[in-house]
Write a protein that holds these residues in place. Structure first.
Motif, PDB file in Angstrom:
ATOM      1  N   ILE A 246       1.074 -19.363  -6.229  1.00 21.84           N
ATOM      2  CA  ILE A 246       0.525 -20.723  -6.097  1.00 21.84           C
ATOM      3  C   ILE A 246       0.299 -21.036  -4.618  1.00 21.84           C
ATOM      4  CG2 ILE A 246       1.050 -23.177  -6.414  1.00 21.84           C
ATOM      5  CD1 ILE A 246       2.542 -22.385  -8.973  1.00 21.84           C
ATOM      6  N   LYS A 247       1.202 -20.572  -3.765  1.00 22.10           N
ATOM      7  CA  LYS A 247       1.062 -20.795  -2.307  1.00 22.10           C
ATOM      8  C   LYS A 247      -0.190 -20.079  -1.793  1.00 22.10           C
ATOM      9  CE  LYS A 247       3.516 -20.222   2.068  1.00 22.10           C
ATOM     10  NZ  LYS A 247       4.722 -19.678   2.739  1.00 22.10           N
ATOM     11  N   ALA A 250      -3.215 -21.996  -2.822  1.00 21.88           N
ATOM     12  CA  ALA A 250      -3.386 -23.202  -1.993  1.00 21.88           C
ATOM     13  C   ALA A 250      -4.007 -22.840  -0.648  1.00 21.88           C
ATOM     14  CB  ALA A 250      -2.041 -23.894  -1.807  1.00 21.88           C
ATOM     15  N   ALA A 251      -3.607 -21.686  -0.041  1.00 22.23           N
ATOM     16  CA  ALA A 251      -4.137 -21.250   1.260  1.00 22.23           C
ATOM     17  C   ALA A 251      -5.614 -20.902   1.127  1.00 22.23           C
ATOM     18  CB  ALA A 251      -3.337 -20.062   1.767  1.00 22.23           C
ATOM     19  N   GLN A 252      -5.958 -20.242   0.034  1.00 18.37           N
ATOM     20  CA  GLN A 252      -7.361 -19.863  -0.161  1.00 18.37           C
ATOM     21  C   GLN A 252      -8.242 -21.103  -0.374  1.00 18.37           C
ATOM     22  OE1 GLN A 252      -8.204 -16.549  -2.806  1.00 18.37           O
ATOM     23  NE2 GLN A 252      -6.027 -15.870  -2.623  1.00 18.37           N
ATOM     24  N   LEU A 253      -7.730 -22.094  -1.118  1.00 20.03           N
ATOM     25  CA  LEU A 253      -8.475 -23.327  -1.320  1.00 20.03           C
ATOM     26  C   LEU A 253      -8.689 -24.076  -0.002  1.00 20.03           C
ATOM     27  CD1 LEU A 253      -6.989 -24.777  -4.648  1.00 20.03           C
ATOM     28  CD2 LEU A 253      -9.402 -24.216  -4.209  1.00 20.03           C
ATOM     29  N   PRO A 261     -16.653 -29.086   2.113  1.00 21.47           N
ATOM     30  CA  PRO A 261     -15.852 -30.327   2.111  1.00 21.47           C
ATOM     31  C   PRO A 261     -15.591 -30.852   0.703  1.00 21.47           C
ATOM     32  CG  PRO A 261     -17.547 -30.437   3.800  1.00 21.47           C
ATOM     33  CD  PRO A 261     -17.853 -29.202   3.023  1.00 21.47           C
ATOM     34  N   GLY A 262     -16.454 -30.501  -0.273  1.00 25.40           N
ATOM     35  CA  GLY A 262     -16.226 -30.985  -1.644  1.00 25.40           C
ATOM     36  C   GLY A 262     -14.938 -30.455  -2.271  1.00 25.40           C
ATOM     37  N   LEU A 263     -14.344 -29.429  -1.705  1.00 23.16           N
ATOM     38  CA  LEU A 263     -13.073 -28.848  -2.233  1.00 23.16           C
ATOM     39  C   LEU A 263     -11.843 -29.383  -1.525  1.00 23.16           C
ATOM     40  CD1 LEU A 263     -14.178 -25.105  -2.607  1.00 23.16           C
ATOM     41  CD2 LEU A 263     -13.922 -26.817  -4.423  1.00 23.16           C
ATOM     42  N   THR A 264     -12.075 -30.293  -0.602  1.00 24.15           N
ATOM     43  CA  THR A 264     -10.930 -30.812   0.180  1.00 24.15           C
ATOM     44  C   THR A 264      -9.906 -31.497  -0.716  1.00 24.15           C
ATOM     45  OG1 THR A 264     -12.353 -31.145   2.108  1.00 24.15           O
ATOM     46  CG2 THR A 264     -10.280 -32.352   2.075  1.00 24.15           C
ATOM     47  N   ASP A 265     -10.354 -32.322  -1.647  1.00 24.92           N
ATOM     48  CA  ASP A 265      -9.410 -33.073  -2.513  1.00 24.92           C
ATOM     49  C   ASP A 265      -8.564 -32.135  -3.365  1.00 24.92           C
ATOM     50  OD1 ASP A 265      -8.423 -35.592  -3.758  1.00 24.92           O
ATOM     51  OD2 ASP A 265      -9.355 -34.717  -5.548  1.00 24.92           O
ATOM     52  N   ILE A 266      -9.227 -31.186  -4.012  1.00 29.40           N
ATOM     53  CA  ILE A 266      -8.479 -30.257  -4.876  1.00 29.40           C
ATOM     54  C   ILE A 266      -7.564 -29.364  -4.065  1.00 29.40           C
ATOM     55  CG2 ILE A 266     -10.245 -28.437  -4.953  1.00 29.40           C
ATOM     56  CD1 ILE A 266      -9.524 -28.120  -7.945  1.00 29.40           C
ATOM     57  N   SER A 267      -8.009 -29.033  -2.825  1.00 30.34           N
ATOM     58  CA  SER A 267      -7.166 -28.223  -1.934  1.00 30.34           C
ATOM     59  C   SER A 267      -5.895 -28.977  -1.588  1.00 30.34           C
ATOM     60  CB  SER A 267      -7.950 -27.861  -0.673  1.00 30.34           C
ATOM     61  OG  SER A 267      -7.108 -27.217   0.256  1.00 30.34           O
ATOM     62  N   GLU A 268      -6.075 -30.258  -1.283  1.00 30.23           N
ATOM     63  CA  GLU A 268      -4.891 -31.072  -0.922  1.00 30.23           C
ATOM     64  C   GLU A 268      -3.946 -31.220  -2.129  1.00 30.23           C
ATOM     65  OE1 GLU A 268      -6.507 -34.680   0.496  1.00 30.23           O
ATOM     66  OE2 GLU A 268      -7.003 -33.868   2.504  1.00 30.23           O
ATOM     67  N   ARG A 269      -4.542 -31.369  -3.323  1.00 32.05           N
ATOM     68  CA  ARG A 269      -3.710 -31.510  -4.547  1.00 32.05           C
ATOM     69  C   ARG A 269      -2.943 -30.212  -4.810  1.00 32.05           C
ATOM     70  NH1 ARG A 269      -7.756 -33.133  -9.034  1.00 32.05           N
ATOM     71  NH2 ARG A 269      -5.890 -32.833 -10.324  1.00 32.05           N
ATOM     72  N   CYS A 270      -3.589 -29.105  -4.632  1.00 34.28           N
ATOM     73  CA  CYS A 270      -2.924 -27.802  -4.855  1.00 34.28           C
ATOM     74  C   CYS A 270      -1.834 -27.606  -3.824  1.00 34.28           C
ATOM     75  CB  CYS A 270      -3.966 -26.686  -4.794  1.00 34.28           C
ATOM     76  SG  CYS A 270      -3.276 -25.056  -5.243  1.00 34.28           S
ATOM     77  N   ASP A 271      -2.130 -27.983  -2.596  1.00 29.71           N
ATOM     78  CA  ASP A 271      -1.117 -27.855  -1.531  1.00 29.71           C
ATOM     79  C   ASP A 271       0.091 -28.724  -1.853  1.00 29.71           C
ATOM     80  OD1 ASP A 271      -0.631 -26.489   0.898  1.00 29.71           O
ATOM     81  OD2 ASP A 271      -0.832 -28.396   1.976  1.00 29.71           O
ATOM     82  N   SER A 272      -0.199 -29.976  -2.316  1.00 30.99           N
ATOM     83  CA  SER A 272       0.890 -30.900  -2.675  1.00 30.99           C
ATOM     84  C   SER A 272       1.693 -30.360  -3.854  1.00 30.99           C
ATOM     85  CB  SER A 272       0.299 -32.273  -3.023  1.00 30.99           C
ATOM     86  OG  SER A 272       1.310 -33.160  -3.433  1.00 30.99           O
ATOM     87  N   LEU A 273       0.995 -29.771  -4.839  1.00 33.50           N
ATOM     88  CA  LEU A 273       1.675 -29.189  -6.010  1.00 33.50           C
ATOM     89  C   LEU A 273       2.610 -28.069  -5.599  1.00 33.50           C
ATOM     90  CD1 LEU A 273       2.029 -28.930  -9.073  1.00 33.50           C
ATOM     91  CD2 LEU A 273       0.014 -27.418  -9.100  1.00 33.50           C
TER      92      LEU A 273
END
Length: 514
Positions: A246-247, A250-253, A261-273
């Motif tokens: 999962i880590k 998150a790094a790849q996202l 930039p459209g993947l920023t939100d999902i990247s942040e959510r994955c990082d938070s998860l």
């Protein structure tokens, strides 16, 4: 008052001083009155006496006993209050087997009622001829004619016997224990060693069961947590863990988000998860450390409980009872340890009590032999009056058979038998073997006449004492009855007109159909 006894629905009879006679046809019910008196005297409670269709039968009697010291002593011993003049006795028998006895309203066992009745009334039933024909009963007939000193000896021998037999039983029990002492002490030593080593504590088993339950629950919980932890940190086929993958995702996202930039939100959510799951994994790891079961402690508990269960099976009781039983085993061991001393002490008491009994028995034998001489002389006079002047009567003391010492009894060491010779020139023979029915009746009447002069009983009942008697002898028997009635209340059931004519009071018994 007689209620629901055989043919009687309800009947009240009042007896008086002097001689009273019950007469009537055979089957009229005279014997029912006697049976009712026998009930009130503590006799056998036969349910056949209960009137057909009724649940119970009752008899109640009032005795006038002013100045009767024996009654007074009994009432004091039993702590029953009475006015010193009258005693009320109640007896009830039921179809369900219930047997109620009351003296002055106080419930009392039938045996105690019989004891009291014996000093208030003497019932001579038809069956008493059988007692006279039984040599074992002859001693009692002789003793009944003794004076106050003789009766005192009878009380003393009974007390000496009871004290001796109590000691004798205790001594026999100790001797038996002595024979098994070594074996029993060895067994007790092993049991006590096992129990001391086990050192069971009250309530210990319950506490261990609870702790075992908690440890098992902790072990189950820890296993579940380890399974969860395995989901997070366990290695996959490629050697990576779920959390590390999962880590990596998150790094790849994050790298992709920098370019898109459209993947920023999902990247942040994955990082938070990832960080949230990492924190969960950390907490679970800590919980595993805290919840880890103690297998060594659990094994010790199971071994201890197994020991307790084995001891419970061995002694047939739970662990708490075993802790109390141990005290009893220790007490028994200490008693056995002192057993030889107790046997010695009890043996000494046994010898002393036996000697005391033998001395009393010897004095009683001497008294009985003197009494027997007077009894023979007086029986000779009574039998002469009853038309048996040629009959020889003798009280024969039977010797003890064998060399073995005789065991003490409540009546002493004597065995006697009444011997008679009805005709001149014939040798004396046991009464039971040669006396006819008429002779037995006259012999019994003679004995009862002698007893009447000594017994404290003020009332006497004769149920067909005239069996086998007729003619001139019937008049002689009537005169005997009159003589007895001068000092006693006499109630007589008879078919003889001579006896009926001598009565002070007449009671005609007859049966009628309503």
């Amino acid at each position: 008052m007689i209620r629901q006894v055989a043919l009687i629905d309800e009947c009240t009879i009042e007896f008086h001083d002097g001689l009273q006679v019950l007469t009537g046809e055979t089957g009229a019910g005279k014997s029912i009155v006697v049976d009712s008196v026998n009930l009130i005297l503590g006799g056998r409670a036969d349910r056949d006496l209960i009137r057909t269709g009724c649940d119970k039968a009752t008899v109640e009697a009032i005795f006038d006993v002013p100045g009767n010291k024996a009654v007074q002593h009994f009432m004091e011993e039993e702590e029953i209050e009475y006015d010193g003049r009258t005693v009320t006795v109640y007896r009830e028998i039921s179809q369900n087997g219930r047997n109620i006895c009351r003296i002055c309203g106080v419930p009392i066992p039938a045996a105690k009622l019989k004891e009291l009745a014996s000093v208030m009334m003497d019932l001579h039933g038809q069956s008493e001829h059988q007692f006279l024909a039984n040599p074992e009963m002859h001693l009692g007939f002789l003793d009944q004619t003794g004076n106050a000193d003789h009766r005192k000896l009878l009380e003393t021998i009974k007390a000496d016997y009871e004290t001796f037999i109590s000691n004798h039983r205790a001594y026999a029990k100790l001797v038996k224990q002595g024979e098994q002492r070594e074996e029993r002490m060895t067994t007790l030593e092993k049991d006590l060693e096992q129990l001391r080593k086990a050192n069971l504590q009250p309530g210990e088993a319950d506490k261990l069961q609870e702790e075992k339950k908690q440890l098992q629950a902790a072990e189950k919980r820890a296993a579940a947590l380890r399974g969860i932890d395995e989901c997070f940190s366990g290695e996959n086929i490629d050697g990576s863990s779920s959390l590390s993958r999962i880590k990596n995702a998150a790094a790849q996202l994050k790298d992709l988000a920098e370019q898109n930039p459209g993947l920023t939100d999902i990247s942040e959510r994955c990082d938070s998860l990832y960080f949230e799951l990492e924190d969960v994994a950390y907490e679970i790891s800590n919980m595993i450390d805290r919840a880890e079961a103690d297998p060594i402690r659990l094994e010790k508990i199971e071994n201890r409980l197994d020991l307790i269960r084995r001891l419970e099976r061995k002694y047939g009781m739970d662990a708490n009872e075993i802790t109390h039983m141990m005290e009893k085993l220790e007490a028994e061991y200490n008693e056995l340890d002192r057993l030889e001393e107790r046997i010695s002490k009890t043996a000494k008491e046994h010898k002393q009590l036996l000697a005391k009994y033998r001395n009393t028995a010897k004095a009683l034998t001497a008294s009985r032999k003197e009494l027997a001489q007077r009894f023979e002389e007086r029986m000779k006079e009574e039998l002469k009056d009853l038309g048996m002047e040629n009959t020889r009567f003798e009280v024969q003391f039977r010797s003890i058979e064998g060399d073995r010492p005789q065991m003490p009894t409540a009546t002493g060491d004597d065995r006697i038998e009444f011997m008679i010779s009805p005709n001149p020139g014939e040798p004396l023979k046991p009464l039971v073997k040669i006396a006819s029915g008429g002779e037995l009746s006259r012999l019994m009447l003679a004995i009862k006449t002698l007893e009447a002069a000594h017994t404290g009983v003020e009332s006497m009942v004769f149920d067909e004492i005239d069996t086998g008697i007729s003619g001139r002898m019937a008049q002689v028997v009537a005169e005997k009855m009159i003589a007895i009635s001068r000092n006693h209340q006499v109630i007589c059931v008879t078919h003889l007109p001579q006896i009926a004519a001598a009565a002070d009071y007449q009671y005609l018994v007859r049966k009628t159909t309503a």
